[in-house]
Design an enzyme around this catalytic site. Sequence first.
Site: not given
Length: 333
Positions: A135, A180, A183, A203
């Site tokens: 992010a 992310g 991910e 995270e």
Amino acid sequence: MAVLAGSGVLSRTFRSVTLCPSINGARRLYVNAKSLYHALLTNELQRLRPGGGTVGRLYSSEAKSSGADDLSVRYLDGEDSGIVVLGIHRPKAKNAISKNLVKMMTEAVDAVKSNKRVRTVIICSLAPGIFCAGADLKERAKMHPSEVGPFVSKARALMNELGNLPMPTIAAIDGAALGGGLEMALACDIRIAASTAKMGLVETKLAIIPGAGGTQRLPRAIGASLAKELIFSGRVVDGDEAKSLGLVNHSVEQNKAGDAAYRKALDLAREFIPQGPIAVRMAKLAINQGIEVDLATGLAIEEACYAQVIPTKDRLEGLEAFKEKRPPRYKGE
């Protein structure tokens, strides 16, 4: 999606078979459950059948732009026709996931989703040394608290849409894929990494958890115990270790151009192109749905998907090509 919504009901139905004292009763439960699953699959299968859906953009070797440079979308042509390359290009932000990138990727995924001419999608980076750093925390810091939830929801929806694409998807990880970014790669069917690439769900170092599918897709890729170890520690692994864990399909030595993983992904996509496109899509659907349920239900899913390839022109073309000892010419019909 109806298919997913029904899988839990079917799983409970099949588990109840072991409690049924009658073999005939068990058989009836199986037949009824299988029929139910066939019905649940109808919408998804209809979308993938010949003639279903719509034709998307025309193919071109030129990049398509939405007025920004964060994402390059290339529909390859010539012998590579059928391959779409999504190239992330935010070098100053280390390809971090921003509002605009989510918007552009969502539009790109929507465009290829129902395009019958697309055989494979490759996600790569156009910024050297990085795949995606997760992010965009600088942008996140400027968001009002009320904006954070909706943004995360849109990012999560993007990963789900990517994971639900009917054609094969390949993540070419030529640099760091963190948070992310990993991910996003986990949402793809296949992951290829340079041996020097760095990957991790980090995270917990920020006192949060993976929020775009990481806690679900990583365990499915490498097993729950190893996934817990990596997520609890926030550990980062290189391409070779990722290969040993089963996190990536291939780890390749990086080249001078810094695009070794992309080149390997392109080679792999070229292996997919000659195969029957409907068959490949049905195989993906059968695998993705089948791994979420018990074996009996999975076999029913396979049977339903197999039934979709029987009436296709491609199947007949495959038989003719075999008899005539020539390469088949599949059209996705």
